[in-house]
Design a protein around this motif. Structure first.
Motif, short mmCIF file in Angstrom:
data_model
loop_
_atom_site.label_atom_id
_atom_site.label_comp_id
_atom_site.label_asym_id
_atom_site.label_seq_id
_atom_site.Cartn_x
_atom_site.Cartn_y
_atom_site.Cartn_z
N ASP A 11 -20.69 -12.68 0.48
CA ASP A 11 -21.16 -12.39 1.13
C ASP A 11 -19.80 -12.04 2.42
OD1 ASP A 11 -22.97 -14.25 0.64
OD2 ASP A 11 -22.02 -16.42 0.80
N GLU A 12 -18.72 -11.36 2.00
CA GLU A 12 -17.77 -11.30 2.80
C GLU A 12 -16.95 -10.03 1.92
OE1 GLU A 12 -15.24 -13.23 4.65
OE2 GLU A 12 -15.33 -15.32 3.32
N THR A 13 -16.13 -8.78 2.00
CA THR A 13 -15.05 -8.55 1.36
C THR A 13 -13.71 -8.61 3.13
OG1 THR A 13 -16.78 -7.32 0.86
CG2 THR A 13 -14.31 -6.14 1.53
N LEU A 14 -12.95 -9.18 2.55
CA LEU A 14 -11.11 -8.87 2.60
C LEU A 14 -10.91 -7.54 2.59
CD1 LEU A 14 -10.45 -12.98 2.86
CD2 LEU A 14 -11.55 -11.92 4.79
N PRO A 15 -9.83 -7.17 3.96
CA PRO A 15 -8.62 -6.24 3.80
C PRO A 15 -7.63 -7.17 2.78
CG PRO A 15 -9.67 -6.23 5.44
CD PRO A 15 -10.05 -7.58 5.28
N PHE A 16 -7.36 -6.03 1.91
CA PHE A 16 -5.95 -7.72 0.33
C PHE A 16 -4.86 -6.07 0.74
CE2 PHE A 16 -5.00 -8.22 -3.45
CZ PHE A 16 -4.41 -9.34 -3.35
N VAL A 17 -4.01 -5.91 1.32
CA VAL A 17 -2.42 -5.30 1.86
C VAL A 17 -1.33 -6.22 1.01
CG1 VAL A 17 -1.84 -3.69 2.95
CG2 VAL A 17 -4.24 -4.28 3.27
N ILE A 18 -0.30 -5.51 0.94
CA ILE A 18 1.10 -6.43 0.40
C ILE A 18 1.71 -5.50 0.87
CG2 ILE A 18 2.19 -6.85 -2.07
CD1 ILE A 18 -0.16 -7.36 -3.20
N ALA A 19 2.70 -5.76 1.71
CA ALA A 19 3.61 -5.14 2.26
C ALA A 19 4.67 -5.14 1.32
CB ALA A 19 3.74 -5.79 4.39
N LEU A 20 5.54 -4.99 1.35
CA LEU A 20 7.12 -3.93 0.56
C LEU A 20 8.21 -3.69 1.46
CD1 LEU A 20 5.11 -3.21 -2.75
CD2 LEU A 20 6.10 -5.09 -2.47
N GLN A 21 9.28 -4.45 1.43
CA GLN A 21 10.45 -3.68 1.89
C GLN A 21 11.68 -3.37 0.75
OE1 GLN A 21 11.73 -4.60 6.23
NE2 GLN A 21 8.96 -4.69 6.73
N THR A 22 12.11 -2.85 1.31
CA THR A 22 13.07 -3.08 0.28
C THR A 22 14.59 -3.90 1.06
OG1 THR A 22 14.48 -1.19 0.88
CG2 THR A 22 12.73 -0.41 -0.68
N ASN A 23 15.81 -3.93 0.81
CA ASN A 23 17.08 -5.03 1.34
C ASN A 23 18.40 -4.35 1.27
OD1 ASN A 23 18.35 -4.91 -1.27
ND2 ASN A 23 17.64 -7.06 -1.83
N GLN A 24 19.17 -4.05 1.55
CA GLN A 24 20.84 -3.39 1.66
C GLN A 24 21.06 -2.66 0.26
OE1 GLN A 24 23.20 -4.95 4.45
NE2 GLN A 24 22.57 -4.91 6.13
N GLN A 25 20.64 -3.43 -1.05
CA GLN A 25 20.86 -3.42 -2.43
C GLN A 25 19.92 -1.96 -2.98
OE1 GLN A 25 21.18 -7.01 -0.86
NE2 GLN A 25 22.98 -5.95 -0.47
N GLN A 26 19.07 -2.20 -1.82
CA GLN A 26 17.37 -1.58 -2.72
C GLN A 26 16.61 -1.86 -3.34
OE1 GLN A 26 19.33 0.89 0.07
NE2 GLN A 26 16.91 0.63 -0.51
N ALA A 27 17.05 -3.55 -3.59
CA ALA A 27 15.85 -3.90 -3.91
C ALA A 27 14.58 -4.73 -3.54
CB ALA A 27 16.36 -5.60 -4.64
N ILE A 28 13.45 -4.21 -3.79
CA ILE A 28 11.95 -4.49 -3.14
C ILE A 28 11.39 -5.76 -3.26
CG2 ILE A 28 9.94 -3.90 -3.46
CD1 ILE A 28 10.51 -1.51 -5.03
#
Length: 570
Positions: free
Chosen positions: A218-235
């Motif tokens: 009955d419905e469709t949802l957007p599904f978005v995973i937002a990623l960033q990195t820290n100062q040690q370049q780990a995600i």
């Protein structure tokens, strides 16, 4: 060589230039993942600027080739028609045929100085009908909805892999699972029929987005995973977004273009429009960095809208600008802006300066606070749809930029921009105190974020800001902007002698922030509110600190979604 053979050879050379241009575009785009992983934020900004320049460079090379091989002025329409037909045959089966059409249009436009908008010579209409879905499998990864939520996420991150580690993958999986279970009931999760994710990861500034949808009966949802990195370049996973409003802001017209590597942009934009039905198709092409093709799609959309509407172009509501004449079609969602022939006495600038300012914004990270604008040459309007008052005003203020024919008004140079409610009108009409409070807070945030993006807004009168449907405040008047380094922020001199005569020496680049409170907003209670929320804007100390940030080359990251959506990283 026969005329037919020559036309075919030139058509082949043009598509070679397009293909070379697209490879260059794609090479820069593919580099986004490595820049993201290594935290190369200044290189990211340089890549954005380089990618914008590709089109003009490739176009200039293609046109130079034609002039080298063909006596352009000696060719009749039959030659150009044969060349278009030859080019259309080369587009059969081409994965970027729609972008290649736009490139061809640009070549013809450059040769004829945009004075021949004729479908027999160029692709005013597309060469073929694109049916969304026919290549969907080439841009989509599908995940088994019958597994557990955790297993689905684990499978997803086996596909979307990075060359640096996660900060805490177990924590991120738990955050993602909790967020989805809060959004969907157990019954809804059991009824999920498909999880479809676009193959390209969407990179912009210091963030990356894995974009897709969850399908239910009955419905469709957007599904978005937002990623960033820290100062040690780990995600780390910063948020899970399932609200169309959040997705709409991410793909908004006031942000820099995404880096999203795909050989099938038509299919990707079709998928995105299914997620964001209120977004125009041309806006999504622009969001992917294909802004030239976005202009083509806009023009086709504009022509269709003219056929389906009967209202009249008129001056845009709001206070008249000192530099730009702005008009609109009430039923259509953009405004048209023309540089006036003469500026008010207070504007010590030139026409070229205005163009340079708009170009600077195009090349900058707009951080969600500066509207994107698109430049057109010899844009044609049906004269019978222009109000007589508007035509008269254009003749009085922009005579050198317009040309009247029997049936058309031709504007030699204009910008289009997304329509917003001018902030001054919004504040006059709005009666809800909470919305007024939010708008003034947004105004202060807008000025601050633009400054942190290394742009001094210059003319900060509230009439130069607009309010979007989501209530965001966006800056749209660029004739006095400059880089932060180009201004000297000073304190007003103070004297204990009430009879002292102020002999302050003021240089052209001097700015006195203490005076801002007197002109950003007019009414006393709004001034007081702005000062209570963002009083630091009225101090030279604040602006000097921002200048130092810009001098150090620090790239800012303003998350384009509600901070409440961000996951805890403890």
């Amino acid at each position: 060589m026969s005329e037919q053979d020559l036309a075919g050879r030139i058509a082949y050379r043009i598509i070679q230039h397009f293909d070379q241009s697209f490879r260059w575009f794609s090479r820069i785009t593919r580099g986004a993942q490595e820049r993201f992983e290594k935290g190369q934020w200044q290189q990211t900004q340089s890549a954005v600027k380089e990618r914008i320049t590709i089109y003009e460079t490739s176009l200039a090379d293609a046109v130079a080739d034609i002039y080298h091989d063909v006596a352009v002025q000696q060719q009749n329409d039959a030659f150009w028609q044969a060349m278009k037909a030859a080019y259309a045959r080369l587009l059969e089966g081409h994965p970027q045929f729609e972008l290649a059409e736009t490139f061809y249009n640009s070549v013809i436009g450059r040769i004829f100085r945009h004075r021949k908008i004729d479908d027999t010579l160029m692709f005013v209409l597309p060469s073929r009908c694109f049916l969304p879905g026919q290549d969907r499998h080439k841009v989509i990864n599908s995940f088994d909805p019958a597994t557990t939520v955790k297993q689905m996420y684990e499978a997803l991150f086996k596909v979307y892999r990075f060359n640096v580690p996660f900060e805490n993958f177990t924590r991120d999986l738990a955050n993602l699972e909790t967020a989805l279970r809060k959004r969907l009931s157990t019954q809804q999760l059991a009824n999920v029929t498909a999880v479809e994710m676009l193959k390209p990861v969407f990179y912009r500034s210091k963030a990356a987005y894995v974009v897709g949808r969850i399908c239910m009966p009955d419905e469709t949802l957007p599904f978005v995973i937002a990623l960033q990195t820290n100062q040690q370049q780990a995600i780390f996973v910063d948020a899970l977004l399932t609200d169309r409003k959040d997705l709409s802001v991410i793909f908004g017209f006031a942000r820099a273009y995404f880096m999203a590597d795909t050989l099938h942009p038509a299919e990707v934009t079709a998928f995105l429009q299914e997620l964001l039905p209120n977004k125009k198709h041309f806006e999504l092409y622009m969001a992917l960095g294909h802004f030239k093709h976005g202009k083509t799609v806009f023009y086709r959309n504009f022509l269709r809208h003219l056929e389906r509407s009967d209202d009249t172009f008129e001056a845009a509501p709001g206070i008249r600008g000192l530099v730009m004449m702005v008009f609109h079609l009430p039923s259509y969602g953009v405004v048209f802006k023309i540089i006036k022939d003469e500026f008010a006495e207070s504007k010590k600038i030139t026409r070229q300066h205005v163009k340079d300012c708009y170009r600077l914004v195009k090349m900058s990270d707009r951080v969600g606070r500066m509207a994107d604008t698109h430049e057109y040459v010899n844009f044609r309007f049906p004269l019978d749809r222009m109000s007589p008052q508007l035509v008269e005003e254009l003749q009085q203020t922009c005579a050198s930029s317009i040309e009247l024919t029997e049936n058309e008004l031709v504007i030699k140079h204009l910008y289009i921009e997304r329509k917003m409610t001018p902030l001054n009108l919004y504040l006059e009409q709005e009666t809800d105190p909470d919305k007024i409070h939010k708008a003034i807070d947004e105004l202060g945030l807008c000025i601050k974020q633009i400054a942190l993006a290394n742009i001094f807004p210059g003319d900060m009168l509230h009439k130069n800001f607009g309010v979007t449907r989501q209530g965001r405040v966006i800056f749209y008047d660029y004739d006095e902007i400059c880089l932060m380094k180009d201004r000297h922020f000073r304190a007003l001199p103070k004297s204990d002698d009430p009879y002292a005569i102020d002999t302050l020496s003021v240089a052209p680049n001097d700015v006195f922030p203490e005076q801002f409170e007197h002109f950003i907003v007019g009414k006393k209670h709004l001034k007081a509110l702005l000062k209570s929320l963002h009083g630091d804007l009225m101090t030279p100390t604040y602006w000097r600190e921002v200048q130092l940030i810009a001098q150090r080359g620090e790239v800012q990251n303003f998350t384009p979604y509600n901070a409440k959506m961000r996951f805890s990283r403890e």
